[in-house]
Write a protein that holds these residues in place. Structure first.
Motif, PDB file in Angstrom:
ATOM      1  N   PRO A 169     -11.865  -8.987  22.101  1.00 54.50           N
ATOM      2  CA  PRO A 169     -11.487 -10.357  21.761  1.00 54.50           C
ATOM      3  C   PRO A 169     -12.236 -11.350  22.648  1.00 54.50           C
ATOM      4  N   TYR A 170     -12.285 -12.595  22.206  1.00 58.53           N
ATOM      5  CA  TYR A 170     -13.016 -13.640  22.918  1.00 58.53           C
ATOM      6  C   TYR A 170     -12.035 -14.587  23.590  1.00 58.53           C
ATOM      7  N   ALA A 171     -12.269 -14.875  24.864  1.00 53.87           N
ATOM      8  CA  ALA A 171     -11.478 -15.877  25.587  1.00 53.87           C
ATOM      9  C   ALA A 171     -12.433 -16.841  26.270  1.00 53.87           C
ATOM     10  N   ASP A 172     -12.111 -18.135  26.252  1.00 59.97           N
ATOM     11  CA  ASP A 172     -12.942 -19.087  27.002  1.00 59.97           C
ATOM     12  C   ASP A 172     -12.209 -19.583  28.252  1.00 59.97           C
ATOM     13  N   GLY A 173     -11.140 -18.864  28.625  1.00 63.35           N
ATOM     14  CA  GLY A 173     -10.406 -19.162  29.850  1.00 63.35           C
ATOM     15  C   GLY A 173      -9.312 -18.120  30.008  1.00 63.35           C
ATOM     16  N   SER A 174      -8.638 -18.117  31.149  1.00 63.82           N
ATOM     17  CA  SER A 174      -7.725 -17.014  31.454  1.00 63.82           C
ATOM     18  C   SER A 174      -6.492 -16.964  30.554  1.00 63.82           C
ATOM     19  N   HIS A 175      -6.119 -18.086  29.907  1.00 64.45           N
ATOM     20  CA  HIS A 175      -4.969 -18.059  28.988  1.00 64.45           C
ATOM     21  C   HIS A 175      -5.364 -18.558  27.602  1.00 64.45           C
ATOM     22  N   GLN A 176      -6.643 -18.416  27.315  1.00 64.18           N
ATOM     23  CA  GLN A 176      -7.190 -18.979  26.071  1.00 64.18           C
ATOM     24  C   GLN A 176      -7.866 -17.901  25.238  1.00 64.18           C
ATOM     25  N   PHE A 177      -7.095 -16.968  24.699  1.00 65.77           N
ATOM     26  CA  PHE A 177      -7.662 -15.917  23.851  1.00 65.77           C
ATOM     27  C   PHE A 177      -7.685 -16.376  22.394  1.00 65.77           C
ATOM     28  N   TRP A 178      -8.863 -16.318  21.807  1.00 62.99           N
ATOM     29  CA  TRP A 178      -9.035 -16.744  20.404  1.00 62.99           C
ATOM     30  C   TRP A 178      -8.641 -15.586  19.476  1.00 62.99           C
ATOM     31  N   THR A 179      -7.386 -15.186  19.535  1.00 60.36           N
ATOM     32  CA  THR A 179      -6.926 -14.054  18.718  1.00 60.36           C
ATOM     33  C   THR A 179      -5.851 -14.473  17.713  1.00 60.36           C
ATOM     34  N   GLY A 180      -5.544 -15.769  17.681  1.00 62.81           N
ATOM     35  CA  GLY A 180      -4.575 -16.263  16.699  1.00 62.81           C
ATOM     36  C   GLY A 180      -5.194 -16.384  15.316  1.00 62.81           C
ATOM     37  N   TYR A 181      -6.499 -16.767  15.290  1.00 54.78           N
ATOM     38  CA  TYR A 181      -7.128 -16.995  13.987  1.00 54.78           C
ATOM     39  C   TYR A 181      -7.310 -15.709  13.196  1.00 54.78           C
ATOM     40  N   PHE A 182      -7.105 -14.558  13.839  1.00 61.87           N
ATOM     41  CA  PHE A 182      -7.149 -13.297  13.089  1.00 61.87           C
ATOM     42  C   PHE A 182      -6.072 -13.279  11.998  1.00 61.87           C
ATOM     43  N   THR A 183      -5.022 -14.084  12.168  1.00 55.59           N
ATOM     44  CA  THR A 183      -3.915 -14.132  11.198  1.00 55.59           C
ATOM     45  C   THR A 183      -3.733 -15.509  10.563  1.00 55.59           C
ATOM     46  N   SER A 184      -4.176 -16.601  11.206  1.00 61.31           N
ATOM     47  CA  SER A 184      -3.903 -17.971  10.729  1.00 61.31           C
ATOM     48  C   SER A 184      -4.175 -18.132   9.229  1.00 61.31           C
ATOM     49  N   ARG A 185      -3.309 -18.882   8.571  1.00 68.31           N
ATOM     50  CA  ARG A 185      -3.368 -19.130   7.117  1.00 68.31           C
ATOM     51  C   ARG A 185      -3.422 -17.807   6.332  1.00 68.31           C
ATOM     52  N   GLY A 568      -4.421 -10.838  24.879  1.00 66.27           N
ATOM     53  CA  GLY A 568      -5.665 -10.250  25.372  1.00 66.27           C
ATOM     54  C   GLY A 568      -5.901  -8.835  24.880  1.00 66.27           C
ATOM     55  N   ASN A 569      -4.937  -8.292  24.131  1.00 65.57           N
ATOM     56  CA  ASN A 569      -5.103  -6.957  23.543  1.00 65.57           C
ATOM     57  C   ASN A 569      -5.095  -6.998  22.014  1.00 65.57           C
ATOM     58  N   TYR A 570      -5.173  -8.203  21.441  1.00 64.40           N
ATOM     59  CA  TYR A 570      -5.195  -8.330  19.978  1.00 64.40           C
ATOM     60  C   TYR A 570      -6.637  -8.265  19.468  1.00 64.40           C
ATOM     61  N   TYR A 571      -6.802  -7.585  18.333  1.00 65.15           N
ATOM     62  CA  TYR A 571      -8.122  -7.405  17.721  1.00 65.15           C
ATOM     63  C   TYR A 571      -8.033  -7.739  16.230  1.00 65.15           C
ATOM     64  N   PRO A 572      -9.169  -8.078  15.626  1.00 62.17           N
ATOM     65  CA  PRO A 572      -9.132  -8.319  14.177  1.00 62.17           C
ATOM     66  C   PRO A 572      -8.988  -7.006  13.418  1.00 62.17           C
ATOM     67  N   VAL A 573      -8.087  -7.000  12.444  1.00 60.62           N
ATOM     68  CA  VAL A 573      -7.888  -5.840  11.572  1.00 60.62           C
ATOM     69  C   VAL A 573      -8.222  -6.311  10.162  1.00 60.62           C
ATOM     70  N   ASN A 574      -9.416  -5.952   9.689  1.00 63.54           N
ATOM     71  CA  ASN A 574      -9.814  -6.391   8.351  1.00 63.54           C
ATOM     72  C   ASN A 574      -9.261  -5.486   7.264  1.00 63.54           C
ATOM     73  N   SER A 575      -9.187  -4.187   7.563  1.00 66.30           N
ATOM     74  CA  SER A 575      -8.700  -3.276   6.525  1.00 66.30           C
ATOM     75  C   SER A 575      -7.746  -2.202   7.035  1.00 66.30           C
ATOM     76  N   ARG A 576      -7.838  -1.825   8.337  1.00 70.91           N
ATOM     77  CA  ARG A 576      -6.969  -0.739   8.806  1.00 70.91           C
ATOM     78  C   ARG A 576      -6.871  -0.733  10.327  1.00 70.91           C
ATOM     79  N   ILE A 577      -5.741  -0.174  10.777  1.00 66.49           N
ATOM     80  CA  ILE A 577      -5.506   0.068  12.206  1.00 66.49           C
ATOM     81  C   ILE A 577      -4.795   1.408  12.294  1.00 66.49           C
TER      82      ILE A 577
END
Length: 803
Positions: A169-185, A568-577
């Protein structure tokens, strides 16, 4: 495979970047596949110095506030200070890169509306920096392009470090993980996935029917409207869910317009191929059991089109008002059917107080790249063919089962408790429930709030959606399906479903409107807990193809300092986990892209919906509140398919099933009794465009018209090397004798993007630090023997003649 020589990325994790700057590994070879022989999947990758922004102090757009270069004879003249600052930045940057070439990006989002400001100042900067060479400066500045820069890096003839993982996952700071958009909308993410599914069907039928699909009895058919809308939806602020609400509405509007154009084309093609001009009906709201034709007609036909290269069996569910129906297959043989009540969850969703109260269910089958037509007739209760009415068991159900799977429930709590694979005689305790993370609004450590981009829960412990330990459940059971309906709260429910013959468990979840009256944003997860010893490891797909191992609180290329134990442990799941131990594997397939993780050993979770009250300050400028059609809050429905298998045979199931979800069959309806397409033409009730099924490890990725008389065709090997004893073997296909709908006259192999003949692709050859790998020469194409290696995609332009 697209023929690219290099890739430049702006955003990588701040810890990753710091480590790479220290090691001077900002540029590397990225080996994107462990299955394809090097250097086929090697791509030179450079990390830009400042995301994609100008160096600090050198932003000269009208949106910026940095001072311009003043070189007139004036007390405001700042040439010396500007040049000195620039030289300092250039020297500092050069310390982090390996060659004496340094790239600087001059611009950013929304810039160059007034380009003159930029170029006037850059012209001055270039002139004054280069003038310093007269005084011994060794810095030369010039306008350049990424291609020119890449060429110079190649000329340096260095060896480069090798990267085999990804940048998530990508973070641009210690509490800023860009892992919400994996689910947004999540509703738009599903609409995008469905739209691609329909686009592939539309393109295939256009290729199979030829010109008749574009000009036919239903009007001009056009696949380009949907193709362009799906393409636009791939934008990094579209399917990601990181756009403003009115922009998301417009993306959906464009997709809807594309569907309309493709539906005309599909109608033309089906009439031409079947020989019958039916009044085709497309029921777009079947996910909430709405279809006026099936609800009112005493007789109708179902045309099931299958876009896959192998035969598929598919459950059909249609809203009806009758109590019993007779269904016949293309040969006129009876097909078992059942009528079951529409769930309370769906009736509440429709909010219409009317409509059908029953669903007709039958199992349909369709040949590869073709269709089957089924006839449905309503029966009177006295008709001897009318089956006995369904039985509903209201007591706490203990289990559901079919010939492949048994699912056990806790009779006290109503939760899923155990899954058994009856074919393999294996069982696994599996507890599943829904929880919500409380979205952070910022705290003393960081003001960062959870938003469209950022996932930041204010606690690592999620809160159960159900306020009591017991969820209310009931059972619906007949010869074709067994379902347990679970109600977790007024806004969260699930149907656990087993169709006859189906070797997996289907979980159909319905979530929303997420309540926020308490002032808290909520991020909803479905979590599975098992006894598997997973050693902090779990596995997610990369764009639906390769599987990547993930380890909790770990990154393969640097020593991670974990600051957000959930996000910080979230990943994109496009089809399976999936999670596994030495023996067993539990896989969950998704019907759209979602964020997922394994937060503790033996567990697996997927975020299905989120509703937030604050913006996360990454450019959206509004909170992710999604009010939905009725302005009460968005309701989302989706499916998770759960597979339990042995580790060695799991891929045989999940590979084929994931492809079936991604390229799902599509049902078109008609009242029946249409006239002949051409006078004297017999009507076909079953059609396949293939002479024989494709092998199970081969997927027909693309079949679409190209130029006049030519089609674009892609074949994909859908297994990785070593994941299946049979599936991972190379496979050979005879292209010339594959199709029955047309004759292939000639074939040319192309690059993946189909813009260059394959033998014209000439990529720069780079040397990895592990030692050189020479590209293999392109073998002479024999279209009667096209061999695919694991994970290989081969692209062809075929000149065809229609029969």
């Amino acid at each position: 495979q697209m023929g690219y020589d290099g890739l430049f990325v702006g955003r990588v994790d701040y810890q990753d970047k710091a480590a790479r700057e220290e090691l001077r590994e900002m540029e590397m070879l990225w080996r994107a596949s462990g299955s394809l022989p090097p250097p086929a999947a090697d791509l030179f990758t450079g990390i830009l110095p400042n995301v994609y922004n100008p160096p600090s102090g050198f932003c000269w757009d009208q949106l910026c506030s940095d001072p311009p270069v003043v070189d007139e004879d004036s007390e405001e003249n700042n040439v010396d200070s500007v040049v000195s600052a620039f030289l300092q930045i250039a020297a500092s940057q050069a310390e982090r890169y390996r060659t004496n070439h340094v790239i600087m990006t001059m611009g950013s989002d929304f810039h160059y509306e007034n380009a003159n400001l930029w170029f006037k100042n850059m012209d001055k900067l270039i002139a004054h920096v280069n003038a310093r060479q007269a005084n011994g400066s060794r810095v030369h500045v010039l306008y350049s392009t990424p291609s020119c820069y890449l060429w110079e890096l190649h000329r340096a003839n260095l060896s480069w470090s090798l990267k085999t993982d990804d940048f998530f996952p990508y973070a641009d700071g210690s509490h800023q993980f860009w892992t919400g958009y994996f689910t947004s909308r999540p509703a738009f993410k599903r609409y995008e996935r469905l739209s691609n599914n329909f686009l592939q069907i539309c393109s295939q039928l256009e290729a199979l029917a030829g010109p008749a699909a574009r000009e036919g009895p239903y009007g001009p058919g056009d696949s380009s409207v949907l193709r362009e809308a799906v393409a636009v939806a791939q934008h990094h602020d579209a399917v990601t869910g990181t756009e403003k609400q009115h922009v998301a509405d417009d993306y959906a509007r464009q997709l809807a317009a594309g569907w309309e154009s493709c539906q005309l084309l599909v109608a033309n093609a089906l009439a031409s191929l079947s020989g019958s001009k039916e009044n085709f009906v497309f029921c777009n709201a079947l996910n909430i059991s709405v279809c006026p034709l099936t609800e009112t007609a005493g007789r109708f036909t179902v045309i099931l089109y299958n876009p896959l290269g192998r035969r598929v069996s598919w459950p059909i569910r249609l809203p009806v008002k009758g109590a019993a129906y007779a269904v016949t297959d293309p040969q006129g043989q009876p097909v078992p059917s059942e009528v079951i009540p529409i769930s309370n969850f769906t009736r509440r969703l429709r909010d219409d107080g009317s409509g059908a109260t029953w669903e007709l269910l039958f199992q349909a089958s369709a040949p590869p790249l073709g269709f089957s037509i089924f006839t449905v007739s309503r029966l009177s209760r006295r008709d001897p063919r009318a089956p006995p009415t369904w039985t509903q068991v209201l007591s706490q159900p203990r289990e559901i089962h079919n010939e492949h799977i048994r699912v056990l429930f806790d009779p006290l709590t109503g939760h899923l408790k155990e899954i058994q694979n009856l074919d393999k005689s294996i069982s696994l305790p599996v507890f599943q429930s829904f929880y919500w993370y409380n979205a952070s609004v910022g705290n003393d450590e960081s003001s960062q709030a959870s938003g469209a981009y950022i996932f930041r829960p204010n606690s690592s412990e999620p809160i159960p959606v159900s306020s009591s330990k017991r969820v209310s459940v009931h059972l619906v059971k007949n010869a074709l399906v067994q379902e347990v309906h679970q109600n977790f709260s007024s806004w969260c429910s699930q149907v656990v479903r087993l169709h006859a013959g189906q070797p997996y468990v289907e979980l159909e979840w319905t979530v929303g409107p997420i309540p926020v009256a308490d002032g808290w944003g909520k991020e909803i997860i479905s979590r599975f807990e098992t006894t598997l010893q997973t050693d902090a490891r779990f596995y997610t797909d990369s764009n639906g193809r390769q599987i990547l191992e993930r380890r909790r609180d770990y990154r393969p290329t640097w020593n991670l300092s974990q600051t957000e134990p959930v996000a910080g442990n979230y990943y994109p799941v496009n089809s399976r986990i999936f999670i596994k131990d030495k023996k067993f594997q539990l896989t969950v397939l998704t019907d759209r892209s979602q964020g997922g993780s394994s937060i503790f050993d033996g567990s697996l979770e997927l975020m299905v919906h989120r509703r937030l009250l604050y913006d996360d300050n990454r450019g959206v400028g509004e909170p992710l509140v999604e009010l939905g059609a009725n302005k009460q809050g968005l309701v989302v429905r989706g499916r998770h398919l759960v597979l339990l298998d042995t580790v060695e045979s799991a891929a045989n199931q999940h590979r084929l099933l994931a492809q079936e979800m991604f390229m799902a069959p599509y049902a078109v309806l008609a009242p029946g009794g249409g006239s002949s397409y051409r006078r004297g033409q017999d009507s076909l009730r079953q059609f396949s465009a293939l002479r024989r099924e494709l092998p199970p490890n081969v997927h027909l990725l693309t079949l679409t018209p190209w130029d006049a008389g030519t089609l674009l065709l892609r074949l994909e090997h859908q297994f990785e090397r070593g994941e299946s004893a049979n599936g991972s073997q190379p496979v050979t296909v005879d292209l010339l004798n594959l199709f029955s709908a047309f004759t292939i006259i000639s074939v040319q192999e192309m690059s993946l993007g189909a813009d260059l003949p394959l033998d014209a692709v000439s990529r720069l050859v780079w040397t990895p630090a592990t030692g050189p790998a020479q590209p293999r020469p392109v073998p002479k194409l024999d279209p009667s023997r096209v061999t695919l290696q694991p994970m290989e995609i081969r692209t062809f332009l075929a000149t065809v003649q229609y029969k």
